[in-house]
Design a protein around this motif. Structure first.
Motif, PDB file in Angstrom:
ATOM      1  N   TYR A 193       0.959  -0.984  -0.119  1.00 28.69           N
ATOM      2  CA  TYR A 193      -0.074   0.041  -0.099  1.00 28.69           C
ATOM      3  C   TYR A 193       0.955   1.327  -0.109  1.00 28.69           C
ATOM      4  O   TYR A 193       2.055   1.167   0.775  1.00 28.69           O
ATOM      5  N   PRO A 194       0.529   2.372  -0.666  1.00 31.67           N
ATOM      6  CA  PRO A 194       1.297   3.493  -0.619  1.00 31.67           C
ATOM      7  C   PRO A 194       1.072   4.242   0.702  1.00 31.67           C
ATOM      8  O   PRO A 194      -0.029   4.156   1.425  1.00 31.67           O
ATOM      9  N   LEU A 195       2.025   4.853   1.615  1.00 33.80           N
ATOM     10  CA  LEU A 195       2.128   5.390   2.494  1.00 33.80           C
ATOM     11  C   LEU A 195       1.033   6.627   2.606  1.00 33.80           C
ATOM     12  O   LEU A 195       0.291   6.929   3.323  1.00 33.80           O
ATOM     13  N   THR A 196       1.358   7.323   1.389  1.00 30.65           N
ATOM     14  CA  THR A 196       0.353   8.539   0.990  1.00 30.65           C
ATOM     15  C   THR A 196      -0.027   8.379  -0.305  1.00 30.65           C
ATOM     16  O   THR A 196       0.384   7.622  -1.082  1.00 30.65           O
TER      17      THR A 196
ATOM     18  N   SER B 278       0.643  -7.514   4.457  1.00 25.46           N
ATOM     19  CA  SER B 278       0.664  -6.407   3.929  1.00 25.46           C
ATOM     20  C   SER B 278       1.583  -5.231   4.320  1.00 25.46           C
ATOM     21  O   SER B 278       1.547  -5.079   5.797  1.00 25.46           O
ATOM     22  N   LEU B 279       2.288  -4.446   3.467  1.00 30.83           N
ATOM     23  CA  LEU B 279       3.371  -3.182   4.248  1.00 30.83           C
ATOM     24  C   LEU B 279       2.837  -2.126   3.394  1.00 30.83           C
ATOM     25  O   LEU B 279       2.078  -2.017   2.364  1.00 30.83           O
ATOM     26  N   TYR B 280       3.212  -1.005   4.260  1.00 28.04           N
ATOM     27  CA  TYR B 280       3.274   0.280   3.697  1.00 28.04           C
ATOM     28  C   TYR B 280       4.283   0.795   2.988  1.00 28.04           C
ATOM     29  O   TYR B 280       5.310   0.565   3.853  1.00 28.04           O
ATOM     30  N   VAL B 281       4.258   1.522   1.916  1.00 30.03           N
ATOM     31  CA  VAL B 281       5.501   1.710   1.098  1.00 30.03           C
ATOM     32  C   VAL B 281       5.644   3.462   0.859  1.00 30.03           C
ATOM     33  O   VAL B 281       4.648   3.858   0.389  1.00 30.03           O
ATOM     34  N   ASN B 282       6.965   3.811   1.240  1.00 28.22           N
ATOM     35  CA  ASN B 282       6.954   5.101   0.856  1.00 28.22           C
ATOM     36  C   ASN B 282       8.504   5.346   0.187  1.00 28.22           C
ATOM     37  O   ASN B 282       9.280   4.150   0.237  1.00 28.22           O
TER      38      ASN B 282
ATOM     39  N   ASP C  64      18.828  -0.331  -4.297  1.00 31.69           N
ATOM     40  CA  ASP C  64      18.212  -0.344  -5.564  1.00 31.69           C
ATOM     41  C   ASP C  64      16.861  -0.021  -5.703  1.00 31.69           C
ATOM     42  O   ASP C  64      16.003   0.661  -6.637  1.00 31.69           O
ATOM     43  N   ILE C  65      15.935  -0.913  -4.754  1.00 36.25           N
ATOM     44  CA  ILE C  65      14.506  -0.634  -4.573  1.00 36.25           C
ATOM     45  C   ILE C  65      14.265   0.665  -4.257  1.00 36.25           C
ATOM     46  O   ILE C  65      13.239   1.070  -4.853  1.00 36.25           O
ATOM     47  N   SER C  66      15.028   1.267  -3.248  1.00 36.60           N
ATOM     48  CA  SER C  66      14.824   2.658  -2.699  1.00 36.60           C
ATOM     49  C   SER C  66      13.310   2.739  -2.425  1.00 36.60           C
ATOM     50  O   SER C  66      12.739   4.050  -2.728  1.00 36.60           O
ATOM     51  N   VAL C  67      12.997   2.215  -1.452  1.00 38.14           N
ATOM     52  CA  VAL C  67      11.731   2.344  -0.736  1.00 38.14           C
ATOM     53  C   VAL C  67      11.748   2.135   0.815  1.00 38.14           C
ATOM     54  O   VAL C  67      12.873   1.396   1.167  1.00 38.14           O
ATOM     55  N   SER C  68      10.985   2.354   1.615  1.00 37.08           N
ATOM     56  CA  SER C  68      10.971   2.243   2.954  1.00 37.08           C
ATOM     57  C   SER C  68       9.810   1.487   3.196  1.00 37.08           C
ATOM     58  O   SER C  68       8.780   1.896   2.729  1.00 37.08           O
TER      59      SER C  68
ATOM     60  N   ARG D 124       0.687   2.829   8.930  1.00 33.65           N
ATOM     61  CA  ARG D 124       0.719   3.866   8.725  1.00 33.65           C
ATOM     62  C   ARG D 124       1.690   4.752   9.682  1.00 33.65           C
ATOM     63  O   ARG D 124       2.479   5.739   9.478  1.00 33.65           O
ATOM     64  N   ILE D 125       1.323   4.250  10.856  1.00 42.38           N
ATOM     65  CA  ILE D 125       2.118   5.026  12.074  1.00 42.38           C
ATOM     66  C   ILE D 125       3.462   4.475  12.497  1.00 42.38           C
ATOM     67  O   ILE D 125       3.941   5.030  13.245  1.00 42.38           O
ATOM     68  N   ASP D 126       3.691   3.212  12.060  1.00 44.43           N
ATOM     69  CA  ASP D 126       5.078   2.877  12.402  1.00 44.43           C
ATOM     70  C   ASP D 126       6.220   3.591  11.759  1.00 44.43           C
ATOM     71  O   ASP D 126       6.061   4.053  10.526  1.00 44.43           O
ATOM     72  N   PRO D 127       7.516   3.542  12.622  1.00 41.72           N
ATOM     73  CA  PRO D 127       8.556   4.039  11.597  1.00 41.72           C
ATOM     74  C   PRO D 127       9.066   3.232  10.516  1.00 41.72           C
ATOM     75  O   PRO D 127       8.636   1.938  10.952  1.00 41.72           O
ATOM     76  N   PRO D 128       9.986   3.470   9.848  1.00 44.32           N
ATOM     77  CA  PRO D 128      10.396   2.465   8.649  1.00 44.32           C
ATOM     78  C   PRO D 128      11.130   1.524   9.347  1.00 44.32           C
ATOM     79  O   PRO D 128      11.760   1.790  10.445  1.00 44.32           O
ATOM     80  N   SER D 129      10.895   0.250   8.765  1.00 44.46           N
ATOM     81  CA  SER D 129      11.933  -0.911   9.433  1.00 44.46           C
ATOM     82  C   SER D 129      13.225  -0.588   9.123  1.00 44.46           C
ATOM     83  O   SER D 129      13.613  -0.474   7.797  1.00 44.46           O
ATOM     84  N   SER D 130      14.207  -0.865   9.984  1.00 39.67           N
ATOM     85  CA  SER D 130      15.580  -0.689   9.927  1.00 39.67           C
ATOM     86  C   SER D 130      16.126  -2.297   9.400  1.00 39.67           C
ATOM     87  O   SER D 130      17.313  -2.306   9.073  1.00 39.67           O
ATOM     88  N   GLN D 131      15.423  -3.245   9.556  1.00 41.21           N
ATOM     89  CA  GLN D 131      15.800  -4.591   9.077  1.00 41.21           C
ATOM     90  C   GLN D 131      15.255  -5.094   8.150  1.00 41.21           C
ATOM     91  O   GLN D 131      15.130  -6.418   7.743  1.00 41.21           O
TER      92      GLN D 131
END
Length: 225
Positions: free
Chosen positions: A80-83, A149-153, A167-171, A176-183
């Motif tokens: 899903y798009p984050l925004t 499912s995950l939210y992508v920005n 290369d994929i350049s996404v977080s 929607r309220i979680d911080p980007p995963s670092s793992q």
């Protein structure tokens, strides 16, 4: 083949599966050999050619008699798009191309997604015309392993040393309220039946209504050690 997309990354990018090859700074431990920028793409490329060779052999010698079917199973999640911003919508499409299209586009259409060619460049091995014809159409069904499912920005494309995640350049986020995963992948993400439905519809519309088998499914939970 089960999850060639994740197998290649785990074995040749972050080195948590054998043969444990990677290059700094991408490995989960300090790497002693490997090239995370190139080897995951080489591994998938050779896996696809091996798969297509086996399918060709099976169809010529055994399928008519055995009435069997040959497919491939991919690790998957719905995106899903984050925004609703243009960059996040593009990032969501890019995420789908990198996870689904990396494996399925060659097997259905004979080549990698255009966005992968653009972002990965010369590190993405090309198919010859003969190889493209061999792999095109070399599956009777699609298998998916789906848990969430995950939210992508969008994340700006990095310069310098790169691997698949760069290369994929996404977080990626579990909500929607979680911080980007670092793992790489968030953990303890709730199930999303609607996302599975949307994913199945996408596969049907994109890949010519091939049969799809949901081979793994459930709720993803990582237990504390």
């Amino acid at each position: 083949m089960n999850e060639p997309n994740i197998g290649a990354l785990a074995s040749y990018d972050v080195a948590i599966f054998p043969p444990g090859r990677c290059s700094d700074p991408f490995g989960v431990t300090k790497c002693t050999s490997g090239d995370s920028s190139v080897e995951p793409y080489m591994a998938v490329h050779n896996t696809l050619l091996a798969h297509a060779s086996v399918v060709s052999l099976y169809r010529k010698k055994y399928q008519a008699m055995q009435k069997g079917a040959v497919g491939i199973s991919i690790y998957s999640f719905w995106s899903y798009p984050l925004t609703n911003s243009t960059v996040d919508l593009e990032a969501t499409r890019r995420c789908i191309d990198f996870y689904f299209g990396w494996i399925l586009d060659p097997l259905v259409f004979g080549d990698y997604p255009q966005v992968m060619k653009k972002n990965v460049g010369s590190r993405l091995p090309p198919f010859t015309e003969v190889q493209s014809e061999l792999i095109k159409g070399s599956l009777d069904f699609i298998g998916i392993n789906h848990y969430y499912s995950l939210y992508v920005n969008d994340r700006p494309l990095e310069t310098g040393v790169q691997d698949y995640k760069a290369d994929i350049s996404v977080s990626l986020r579990g909500s929607r309220i979680d911080p980007p995963s670092s793992q790489g992948f968030p953990v303890n993400v709730p199930s999303d039946p609607k996302g599975l439905q949307l994913q199945l519809e996408y596969l049907k519309e994109t890949y010519g209504n091939l049969p799809v088998y949901v081979q793994e499914n459930g709720i993803c939970r990582r237990q504390p050690r």
